[in-house]
Design an enzyme around this catalytic site. Structure first.
Site, PDB file in Angstrom:
ATOM      1  N   SER A  64       0.723  -1.180   0.032  1.00  9.77           N
ATOM      2  CA  SER A  64       0.048   0.040   0.045  1.00  9.77           C
ATOM      3  C   SER A  64       0.843   1.267  -0.171  1.00  9.77           C
ATOM      4  O   SER A  64       1.894   1.536  -0.824  1.00  9.77           O
ATOM      5  CB  SER A  64      -0.975  -0.016   1.104  1.00  9.77           C
ATOM      6  OG  SER A  64      -1.884   0.756   1.095  1.00  9.77           O
ATOM      7  N   ASP A 112      -9.624  -3.603  -6.686  1.00 11.38           N
ATOM      8  CA  ASP A 112      -8.882  -2.658  -5.704  1.00 11.38           C
ATOM      9  C   ASP A 112      -9.260  -0.953  -6.159  1.00 11.38           C
ATOM     10  O   ASP A 112      -8.737  -0.522  -7.201  1.00 11.38           O
ATOM     11  CB  ASP A 112      -7.357  -2.760  -5.895  1.00 11.38           C
ATOM     12  CG  ASP A 112      -6.878  -1.933  -4.549  1.00 11.38           C
ATOM     13  OD1 ASP A 112      -7.431  -1.069  -3.882  1.00 11.38           O
ATOM     14  OD2 ASP A 112      -5.525  -2.384  -4.104  1.00 11.38           O
ATOM     15  N   HIS A 158      -8.252  -4.465  -1.615  1.00  8.73           N
ATOM     16  CA  HIS A 158      -7.037  -4.086  -1.028  1.00  8.73           C
ATOM     17  C   HIS A 158      -6.938  -4.656   0.205  1.00  8.73           C
ATOM     18  O   HIS A 158      -5.741  -4.720   0.749  1.00  8.73           O
ATOM     19  CB  HIS A 158      -7.311  -2.549  -1.080  1.00  8.73           C
ATOM     20  CG  HIS A 158      -6.103  -1.812  -0.516  1.00  8.73           C
ATOM     21  ND1 HIS A 158      -5.052  -1.551  -1.549  1.00  8.73           N
ATOM     22  CD2 HIS A 158      -5.523  -1.004   0.370  1.00  8.73           C
ATOM     23  CE1 HIS A 158      -3.844  -0.998  -0.870  1.00  8.73           C
ATOM     24  NE2 HIS A 158      -4.274  -0.759   0.332  1.00  8.73           N
TER      25      HIS A 158
END
Length: 724
Positions: A564, A650, A696
């Site tokens: 991330s 995502d 995600h």
């Protein structure tokens, strides 16, 4: 469905992950009856009287509205880009099939060993709640363990409800234990549904509320919950389930930078509506004995002041950054005089201290703290105002507190863990001021070393290093460096079976606690965000250089991993100092900061301006973000080999950006190779593994195992390491 506890525990396999969730779809409010009952829609009702008629408040009640969607026609360019995107995606998926085949044998060997280690270490029934009955949350079902009867009953199964590949996230039991609210999430989406179950002779699922983030019971049959849109919660609603079944809108946040959550105080006196940005917050109190009365504002939001509220004996205990220094403090004030001018200091944290968690008991407040890498318990007596500070074992790197401990409990239960040490249970006796180690940690043949690297501006940056005690010639051992450095979030240092496997195989693990993270308190985050982002990059470089200087591996055996927002610093280092590392593994990395922060139509962009800056409003931020953004600083040079894992669904890290990043990186490598015109040079691998579906947040156990296996197989191959 019953079976003995012993038999159940011997056959149970599961893994638990934590992730911060925001959600995306905007559904109309409806509570659907389960089974074959047609969904029933409840109209909003006028609520809360006239006490919230102050239009100056950023959050307030609004009437129900209907919105019509305008479908825009696609022009030729958009159609062409869509086809190009699909072609690129298909090409990458085909490329992954070919590439991953080269790692298949290594991956299979790694996977077999990891499965054994997962089964051995990732589940322990050394639960603090060993008397009476307790609930056990698994990925696919919720079970009730009856200790005295020696049986296990499955209360809720996501498969039976028709939610395939869904996992259980959150559980709340009503005060009279008549209802249970449970949230479930699909592996392919961040959206949650809340299932309300009624306990009769056997559990009966009565209602399903779609598109829910957080929820709490105010009374036996009144449930408050938040409803998200585009990954952010701005609405609070309530629903009743007995005499007068209805739902109504309670609160709407107008400022897009703020996220709304709800929480019930430990004594169940108040339900709090919490509206938080990254730099300020505001709390409203709902009286649980009169949930339809108007909420009370504790303190109007003030720039730079964050606060959270608990309640005890008609006093509010407030955890806040108010006052100097701008670190967390515990303060208190009477409920009837709750403005900040009445807040009185109870306890202040030491400088460079991270507050990990706080638990409020009837007469004690327990703080879980980290100070320069060491974990502490600070127990504050709310009667005598004395403070007990307990330093926890040196091997411990992370806490896991008991979920929803009883307010009147006399013991605080928690677990300690590290990347290579499975969770072990501890108990702190609040009255006796005594720490009890309920079980000895498993003996791991591993050394832990805490270092400090001097960054470019002379600031010392902590590093935590793990390595096999039997390892010799550490400069020849492979090194895996971990980095994050954003949002004030610590590096995840909880136990992972794959980390222990790496230690057994002779790897060195290094966790670089760079600025932008939260390891040394709120100031550590502030010193690494907005116009200070480059400090995190300088910190990371200093950490890796110190490790090499001290004999922990060398560049050709060094790998870097991040996920991330950790992709910002990892990608920036690849551009600035690619000679420091040999390989990089990134999971859903954030690598195109500038384009993302320029697009306010994307979820979270406005909310995250307080982390990265606003390039649309300030040219200085435009140039500053551009100076470190991984995508915008790719240039022809020799890069490390890179493996990126991404997900089609995502919403936080759009796949289009990663496709652009990978293709630009490959082009830069090709351009450099052509300009050098030398044969025999090592050509780095740039690999993108796009998972079909997915989101995600933490994947299902099986998917997670496959991803970890592919990451490790990639690293073993890159370093020429073969496993027996």
């Amino acid at each position: 469905m019953h079976r003995t506890v012993k038999s159940f525990l011997q056959t149970l396999k599961f893994s638990v992950g934590y992730c911060r969730y925001y959600f995306n779809h905007n559904c109309d409010l409806r509570i659907a009856l389960c089974s074959q009952i047609k969904p029933q829609e409840f109209q909003f009702t006028k609520c809360l009287g006239n006490s919230w008629n102050n239009t100056d408040s950023p959050g307030h009640i609004v009437p129900r509205r209907s919105f019509s969607c305008k479908v825009c026609s696609l022009n030729i360019m958009l159609i062409a880009l869509t086809y190009l995107y699909q072609d690129l995606l298909k090409s990458e998926q085909e490329n992954w099939k070919v590439t991953s085949a080269r790692y298949m044998d290594t991956a299979e060997r790694i996977k077999k060993k990891l499965e054994v280690m997962y089964n051995k270490y990732t589940f322990s029934m050394s639960s603090p709640a060993v008397s009476g009955n307790f609930f056990l949350k698994m990925h696919y079902s919720l079970v009730q363990v009856r200790v005295n009867e020696g049986s296990v009953e499955v209360l809720l199964s996501t498969e039976d409800l028709g939610f395939h590949d869904a996992i259980i996230q959150r559980i709340r039991i009503s005060p009279d234990q008549r209802y249970m609210a449970t949230s479930i999430k699909s592996s392919n989406s961040e959206e949650l549904s809340c299932i309300v179950t009624k306990f009769e002779k056997s559990p009966v699922v009565e209602y399903i509320i779609p598109n829910v983030f957080s929820f709490e019971w105010a009374t036996h049959d009144v449930l408050f919950y938040t409803s998200p849109k585009n990954l952010v919660c701005h609405k609070v609603l309530l629903a009743t389930f007995t005499n007068r079944k209805h739902a109504e809108l309670v609160y709407v946040e107008q400022d897009p930078r703020f996220f709304v959550d709800i929480y019930c105080t430990k004594d169940r006196r108040f339900l709090t509506i919490n509206s938080n940005s990254k730099t300020s917050s505001e709390v409203w109190l709902v009286d649980c004995s009169n949930p339809f009365n108007s909420p009370i504002l504790v303190q109007q939001r003030t720039k730079g002041v964050i606060y959270h509220v608990e309640h005890r004996n008609d006093e509010l205990y407030i955890l806040t950054t108010y006052g100097e220094p701008a670190e967390y403090k515990l303060m208190k004030t009477p409920v009837g005089s709750c403005g900040m001018e009445n807040w009185q200091l109870v306890y202040m944290l030491k400088e460079k201290t991270k507050l990990i968690d706080l638990e409020m008991f009837r007469d004690h407040c327990v703080m879980f703290l980290k100070h320069y890498g060491h974990l502490y318990l600070n127990v504050i007596s709310l009667v005598s105002h004395s403070v007990q500070s307990i330093k926890l074992p040196a091997w411990a790197c992370a806490f896991e507190s008991e979920s929803h401990p009883e307010y009147n409990a006399s013991t605080c239960y928690f677990q300690l863990t590290s990347p290579v040490q499975p969770p072990k249970c501890f108990a702190y006796k609040l009255v006796e001021n005594h720490l009890v180690e309920q079980e000895a940690p498993i003996t791991i043949n591993c050394h832990i070393v805490r270092l400090e690297a001097k960054s470019q501006d002379e600031i010392l940056v902590p590093i935590t290093v793990f390595y096999n005690a039997n390892s010799k010639e550490l400069h020849r051992k492979p090194l895996l460096v971990h980095v994050y450095g954003a949002y004030g979030i610590d590096l995840n240092m909880s136990f992972k079976a794959e980390k222990l496997m790496l230690i057994e195989d002779g790897w060195i693990l290094a966790y670089c606690h760079v600025r932008g993270g939260g390891e040394l308190g709120l100031s550590w985050h502030k010193d690494g965000c907005m116009h200070n982002k480059l400090k995190g990059l300088h910190d990371l470089k200093a950490c890796i250089m110190l490790l090499h200087e001290l004999g922990f591996s060398q560049p050709k055996y060094t790998a870097l991993t991040g996920s991330s927002a950790g992709g910002v610093l990892a990608g920036a280092l690849c551009n600035a100092d690619p000679d420091l590392i040999r390989a990089v593994v990134l999971q859903t990395p954030f690598v195109d900061v500038l384009n993302t922060m320029l697009d306010t139509d994307l979820p979270l962009t406005i909310e995250e301006q307080e982390e990265w800056g606003n390039p649309l409003a300030d040219e200085k931020y435009m140039e500053y973000i551009k100076s470190y953004c991984p995508y915008h600083n790719i240039k022809p040079q020799v890069y490390p080999s890179v493996l990126i894992t991404a997900y089609e669904n995502d919403q936080r890290i759009p796949l289009r950006g990663l496709l652009r990043y990978v293709h630009k990186l490959r082009k830069a490598e090709r351009d450099h190779a052509r300009s050098m015109n030398k044969k025999g040079n090592l050509i780095p691998n740039i690999i993108l593994n796009v998972q079909a579906g997915g989101s995600h947040c933490t994947p299902l156990w099986e998917d997670s195992l496959n991803e970890v296996t592919s990451h490790l197989a990639f690293l073993y191959k890159e370093f020429g390491l073969e496993r027996e």
